[in-house]
Design an enzyme around this catalytic site. Structure first.
Site, short mmCIF file in Angstrom:
data_model
loop_
_atom_site.label_atom_id
_atom_site.label_comp_id
_atom_site.label_asym_id
_atom_site.label_seq_id
_atom_site.Cartn_x
_atom_site.Cartn_y
_atom_site.Cartn_z
N ILE A 94 5.30 0.91 6.40
CA ILE A 94 5.31 0.57 4.98
C ILE A 94 4.75 1.74 4.16
O ILE A 94 3.76 2.37 4.57
CB ILE A 94 4.47 -0.71 4.71
CG1 ILE A 94 4.86 -1.85 5.67
CG2 ILE A 94 4.58 -1.14 3.24
CD1 ILE A 94 6.26 -2.37 5.55
N TYR B 190 -6.28 1.20 17.21
CA TYR B 190 -5.55 0.40 16.21
C TYR B 190 -4.69 -0.67 16.90
O TYR B 190 -4.67 -1.84 16.47
CB TYR B 190 -4.70 1.34 15.37
CG TYR B 190 -3.99 0.71 14.21
CD1 TYR B 190 -4.67 0.35 13.05
CD2 TYR B 190 -2.61 0.48 14.25
CE1 TYR B 190 -4.01 -0.22 11.96
CE2 TYR B 190 -1.94 -0.09 13.17
CZ TYR B 190 -2.65 -0.43 12.03
OH TYR B 190 -1.98 -1.01 10.96
N ASN C 292 -6.27 -8.57 4.92
CA ASN C 292 -5.44 -7.38 4.79
C ASN C 292 -6.21 -6.09 5.06
O ASN C 292 -5.62 -5.09 5.46
CB ASN C 292 -4.84 -7.36 3.37
CG ASN C 292 -4.29 -6.01 2.99
OD1 ASN C 292 -3.18 -5.66 3.37
ND2 ASN C 292 -5.08 -5.22 2.26
N GLY D 136 -9.39 -6.11 0.94
CA GLY D 136 -8.73 -4.81 0.71
C GLY D 136 -7.62 -4.95 -0.31
O GLY D 136 -6.55 -4.35 -0.17
N VAL E 153 -15.80 -5.75 5.13
CA VAL E 153 -15.46 -6.94 5.94
C VAL E 153 -16.09 -6.92 7.33
O VAL E 153 -16.09 -7.94 8.02
CB VAL E 153 -13.93 -7.14 6.06
CG1 VAL E 153 -13.31 -7.47 4.72
CG2 VAL E 153 -13.25 -5.95 6.73
P1 NAP Z 1 -4.27 1.27 2.80
O1 NAP Z 1 -3.33 1.64 1.72
O2 NAP Z 1 -4.95 2.33 3.60
O3 NAP Z 1 -5.41 0.29 2.17
C1 NAP Z 1 -6.41 -0.23 2.99
C2 NAP Z 1 -7.18 -1.27 2.23
O4 NAP Z 1 -8.20 -1.80 3.10
C3 NAP Z 1 -7.88 -0.71 1.01
O5 NAP Z 1 -7.80 -1.65 -0.04
C4 NAP Z 1 -9.33 -0.56 1.48
O6 NAP Z 1 -10.28 -0.71 0.44
C5 NAP Z 1 -9.44 -1.73 2.44
N1 NAP Z 1 -10.51 -1.56 3.41
C6 NAP Z 1 -10.64 -0.63 4.38
N2 NAP Z 1 -11.77 -0.81 5.08
C7 NAP Z 1 -12.39 -1.88 4.54
C8 NAP Z 1 -13.58 -2.58 4.81
N3 NAP Z 1 -14.40 -2.20 5.82
N4 NAP Z 1 -13.91 -3.65 4.05
C9 NAP Z 1 -13.10 -4.04 3.02
N5 NAP Z 1 -11.95 -3.43 2.72
C10 NAP Z 1 -11.59 -2.37 3.46
O7 NAP Z 1 -3.57 0.32 3.87
P2 NAP Z 1 -2.19 -0.50 3.80
O8 NAP Z 1 -1.12 0.35 4.30
O9 NAP Z 1 -2.07 -1.16 2.48
O10 NAP Z 1 -2.48 -1.60 4.94
C11 NAP Z 1 -2.94 -2.89 4.68
C12 NAP Z 1 -2.97 -3.68 5.98
O11 NAP Z 1 -1.66 -3.70 6.55
C13 NAP Z 1 -3.89 -3.06 7.03
O12 NAP Z 1 -4.51 -4.09 7.77
C14 NAP Z 1 -2.93 -2.29 7.91
O13 NAP Z 1 -3.43 -2.12 9.20
C15 NAP Z 1 -1.71 -3.19 7.88
N6 NAP Z 1 -0.48 -2.49 8.21
C16 NAP Z 1 -0.02 -1.46 7.42
C17 NAP Z 1 1.15 -0.81 7.78
C18 NAP Z 1 1.74 0.32 6.98
O14 NAP Z 1 2.75 0.89 7.41
N7 NAP Z 1 1.18 0.69 5.83
C19 NAP Z 1 1.85 -1.20 8.93
C20 NAP Z 1 1.35 -2.24 9.69
C21 NAP Z 1 0.19 -2.88 9.33
P3 NAP Z 1 -10.80 0.54 -0.48
O15 NAP Z 1 -9.70 0.78 -1.48
O16 NAP Z 1 -12.05 0.03 -1.08
O17 NAP Z 1 -10.99 1.69 0.45
#
Ligand code: NAP
Length: 247
Positions: free
Chosen positions: A188, A155, A90, A12, A64
């Site tokens: 974030i 989640y 990620n 991701g 993934v």
């Molecule tokens: P985001 O902006 O929604 O981006 C999600 C990413 O995951 C995208 O690059 C997406 O790819 C990829 N993805 C989703 N499903 C996938 C799959 N089946 N196979 C491969 N790639 C996949 O999320 P984010 O906020 O950057 O979060 C990144 C990580 O941090 C996640 O694990 C999330 O749970 C964790 N996290 C985030 C926060 C927060 O506040 N943002 C807090 C705690 C934890 P595409 O672009 O191709 O769709």
């Protein structure tokens, strides 16, 4: 942070936290293999931004949660760059809803991507890392996996599972010079949190002692540290990057 000569897989990696991780690792000198699910354009842009920092980069389509695609992702990294030193798990999704009304498919999909996806990727790289007697695995958990959150039983379960899996894999792989750690981000500023209703965002903000959202780069710097040799004696840990939220 010296990551010269290392190869990193970032799932991701096209946008959000994953993109910031790719750029931070590339700044340290690591070659990058990033995967995307549907966002080909952003993934290619991120790969290009890594190359502009002077490293090699490849963007690979890979869901993934699909074992065959994950195996091909690891094979591509090995074939293109000859090593797999770093894996940052990620990729993640949310499908929020209250327990009483949550659809089974929303539960399954979140577990398949966040938890099984992390398992499949760790499994796919571990043999090569054992062969190299070197590896750094960083898994993205969440403050929600540690504390729970209404509307996110799926989640929370996936992210709590990531913590248990991280500690178990750390124990299995420690003797082979492979560290496995987790990062638990708080709130974030990415597409994931932008999708939240304003009321929920405001409520979340009041729960952060530092009183502000984190940036993707805050998480990326922690990931790069755990992926580096500076963190060589740290394994099985959960590092909260959350402005004090999980205290
Ligand atoms: P985001 O902006 O929604 O981006 C999600 C990413 O995951 C995208 O690059 C997406 O790819 C990829 N993805 C989703 N499903 C996938 C799959 N089946 N196979 C491969 N790639 C996949 O999320 P984010 O906020 O950057 O979060 C990144 C990580 O941090 C996640 O694990 C999330 O749970 C964790 N996290 C985030 C926060 C927060 O506040 N943002 C807090 C705690 C934890 P595409 O672009 O191709 O769709």
């Amino acid at each position: 942070m010296n990551l010269q000569g290392k190869t990193a897989i970032v799932t991701g990696g096209g946008r959000g936290i994953g993109r910031a991780v790719c750029l931070e690792l590339a700044r340290g000198g690591a070659d990058i293999v990033l995967c995307y699910a549907g966002g080909e354009t952003t993934a290619r842009q991120t790969a290009g931004a890594c190359e502009a920092l002077g490293v090699r980069a490849a963007a690979v389509r890979c869901d993934v949660s699909e074992p065959g695609q994950v195996a091909r992702l690891a094979e591509t990294a090995l074939h293109e760059f000859g090593r797999i030193d770093i894996l940052v798990n990620n990729a993640g999704i949310t499908r929020d809803g209250l327990l009483m009304s949550m659809k089974e498919e929303d539960f399954d999909q979140v577990l398949a991507t966040n938890l099984k996806g992390t398992f499949l990727c760790m499994k796919a790289v571990s043999r090569q890392m054992v062969k190299q007697r070197y590896g750094r695995i960083v898994n993205l958990s969440s403050v929600v996996g540690l504390r729970g959150n209404g509307g996110q039983v799926n989640y929370a379960a996936s992210k709590a599972g990531v913590v248990g899996m991280t500690k178990s894999a750390a124990k299995e792989l420690a003797g082979r010079n492979i560290t496995v750690n987790a990062i638990a981000p708080g709130f974030i500023d990415t597409d994931m949190t932008a999708a939240m209703p304003e009321k929920a965002r405001d409520a979340m903000l009041t729960a952060i002692p530092m009183g502000k959202l984190g940036a993707a780069e805050d998480v990326a710097k922690a990931a790069a540290f755990l992926a580096s040799d500076d963190a060589a004696y740290i394994t099985g840990q959960v590092l909260c990057v959350d402005g004090g939220m999980a205290m």
